[in-house]
Design a protein around this motif. Structure first.
Motif, mmCIF file in Angstrom:
data_model
loop_
_atom_site.group_PDB
_atom_site.id
_atom_site.type_symbol
_atom_site.label_atom_id
_atom_site.label_comp_id
_atom_site.label_asym_id
_atom_site.label_seq_id
_atom_site.Cartn_x
_atom_site.Cartn_y
_atom_site.Cartn_z
ATOM 1 N N TYR A 103 0.816 -1.220 0.000
ATOM 2 C CA TYR A 103 0.000 0.000 0.000
ATOM 3 C C TYR A 103 0.849 1.269 0.000
ATOM 4 O O TYR A 103 0.385 2.342 -0.402
ATOM 5 N N SER A 126 5.441 5.718 -1.739
ATOM 6 C CA SER A 126 5.776 6.748 -0.756
ATOM 7 C C SER A 126 7.087 6.444 -0.042
ATOM 8 O O SER A 126 7.916 7.337 0.167
ATOM 9 N N ASP A 131 1.278 10.431 3.937
ATOM 10 C CA ASP A 131 0.755 11.496 3.079
ATOM 11 C C ASP A 131 -0.695 11.146 2.792
ATOM 12 O O ASP A 131 -1.159 10.041 3.106
ATOM 13 N N GLU A 132 -1.440 12.064 2.241
ATOM 14 C CA GLU A 132 -2.882 11.839 2.075
ATOM 15 C C GLU A 132 -3.180 10.646 1.175
ATOM 16 O O GLU A 132 -4.066 9.839 1.471
ATOM 17 N N ARG A 133 -2.451 10.522 0.075
ATOM 18 C CA ARG A 133 -2.707 9.420 -0.850
ATOM 19 C C ARG A 133 -2.480 8.067 -0.160
ATOM 20 O O ARG A 133 -3.294 7.145 -0.273
ATOM 21 N N THR A 134 -1.367 7.965 0.559
ATOM 22 C CA THR A 134 -1.016 6.693 1.180
ATOM 23 C C THR A 134 -1.890 6.405 2.390
ATOM 24 O O THR A 134 -2.236 5.249 2.658
ATOM 25 N N ASN A 190 -5.000 7.334 2.713
ATOM 26 C CA ASN A 190 -6.262 6.865 2.132
ATOM 27 C C ASN A 190 -6.143 5.399 1.717
ATOM 28 O O ASN A 190 -7.038 4.581 1.974
ATOM 29 N N ALA A 191 -4.996 5.051 1.092
ATOM 30 C CA ALA A 191 -4.781 3.659 0.666
ATOM 31 C C ALA A 191 -4.729 2.720 1.869
ATOM 32 O O ALA A 191 -5.202 1.575 1.791
ATOM 33 N N GLU A 225 -8.255 2.028 2.756
ATOM 34 C CA GLU A 225 -8.878 1.278 1.662
ATOM 35 C C GLU A 225 -8.452 -0.184 1.710
ATOM 36 O O GLU A 225 -9.278 -1.101 1.581
#
Length: 373
Positions: A149, A153, A341-344, A346-347, A350
């Motif tokens: 995931y 990053s 970070d926001e993307r990671t 969120n992942a 998820e």
């Protein structure tokens, strides 16, 4: 595994009781997510016409306020706690069958034994060395991690450390802020990435991504892994070394990407550091326990190492070795930020939802991908 507890059909007065119970919920209640508390209110009102969300069988611990929106988006209906795992918290949620802690949660046998019907632990991290694997196996508790995931990053963080170390950014910043230093950059001749050999210890998903990025930058890269990935050898500038010692001898920068287990604990110590070229840089974004911190401090003092950059330290979140590096302007330490970070983030939620839903739905194909215990 219990995957939700259906309730019996209720009486005509249930609707009014539900409205009253939900209205009495406090928005500033400190611990449990409001969605889960609503389900508790329904249950308290004897609403057997309603069926509880199966995710109410899952407990997430150590969810800070800034991550609650991610948790709700992907795991609505689950029990979401700000507090870290503890015996007290386990007693409050003893009936859940799925536990999802963070890597810094104290996942102890004492606490786990409080749960009445624990079926699985889904750590919200790639690493899982903090889980009591022997106890879990002997008690038929499955273990899952979040495979892949945060690959991008963590690779980016490692690259940031590599480039900043070669370009002597920490020392340059210290000089710039020192009014007495006089901007004498003649003492800060740095190294071009393409003039250095970068050693990648561990070429799994994160290590191989670092290799790919370095290759794109035109760097000379060497690697070592107990299970080499032959496809990486097609990358320009990359080759596997003939073992760990060969890798160490060649590496102007050594970046660590192996898991922590009994074979890798303090894998990088005094002996290994002394095999690096004089003035080498060590980068660790894997696990703190892989590196002997005292040996690193000694190597910095003797100038065998020109720099040390780490996102991970033994004993997180209260590492005992920080004082070893106090005052070093050739050291960069970050508080496990690589996957933050926001993307990671969120992942992370998820992927957690994928595993939780796979457990509740008996999706063995998904479970096989993430199962580690």
């Amino acid at each position: 595994m219990t995957s939700g507890r259906p309730r019996e059909k209720g009486s005509p007065g249930d609707e009014e009781a539900i409205e009253t119970a939900v209205a009495n919920l406090s928005d500033d209640e400190p611990a449990l997510d409001r969605g889960s508390r609503s389900q508790k209110a329904f249950a308290g009102a004897s609403c057997s016409a309603c069926v509880s969300d199966p995710r109410d069988d899952a407990l997430l611990t150590s969810v800070p306020e800034q991550e609650r929106s991610f948790a709700r988006d992907h795991l609505d209906g689950a029990r979401i706690e700000r507090r870290e795992l503890s015996p007290e918290l386990a007693r409050e949620h003893a009936e859940v069958s799925i536990l999802s802690p963070m890597i810094h949660d104290p996942v102890t046998v004492e606490t786990l034994e409080i749960f009445e019907d624990l079926d699985a632990i889904v750590t919200r991290s790639d690493g899982y060395d903090h889980l009591p694997s022997e106890w879990m196996r002997s008690n038929d508790v499955q273990g899952f991690h979040l495979d892949d995931y945060a690959t991008e990053s963590v690779a980016h963080h490692a690259m940031t450390f590599i480039l900043a170390s070669l370009r002597r950014v920490p020392e340059g910043m210290a000089m710039t802020l020192d009014e007495d230093a006089g901007w004498d950059r003649s003492t800060l001749m740095n190294r071009h990435l393409q003039d250095a050999t970068i050693g990648v210890l561990g070429t799994g998903k994160i290590g191989s991504r670092v290799v790919e990025i370095l290759s794109t930058f035109g760097a000379r890269v060497r690697g070592h892994d107990i299970d080499p990935d032959s496809s990486l050898e097609q990358r320009p500038g990359f080759a596997y070394a003939d073992g760990l010692e060969d890798l160490l001898r060649d590496s102007d920068v050594l970046t660590v990407h192996v898991p922590l287990d009994e074979t890798t604990e303090e894998l990088i110590g005094e002996r290994e550091l002394n095999k690096l070229p004089e003035g080498a840089v060590l980068v660790n974004t894997a696990r703190g326990g892989i590196v002997d911190q005292q040996a690193v401090a000694d190597a910095l003092g003797e100038e065998q190492l020109a720099g040390y950059a780490a996102d991970v330290l033994p004993g997180e979140p209260d590492p005992p070795d920080l004082e070893l590096f106090s005052g070093h302007d050739r050291v960069m330490l970050t508080p496990h930020l690589a996957a933050y970070d926001e993307r990671t983030t969120n992942a992370r939620y998820e992927y957690t939802a994928r595993v939780v839903d796979a457990l509740l739905g008996d999706d063995e194909k998904t479970l096989r991908r993430f199962r580690v215990i």
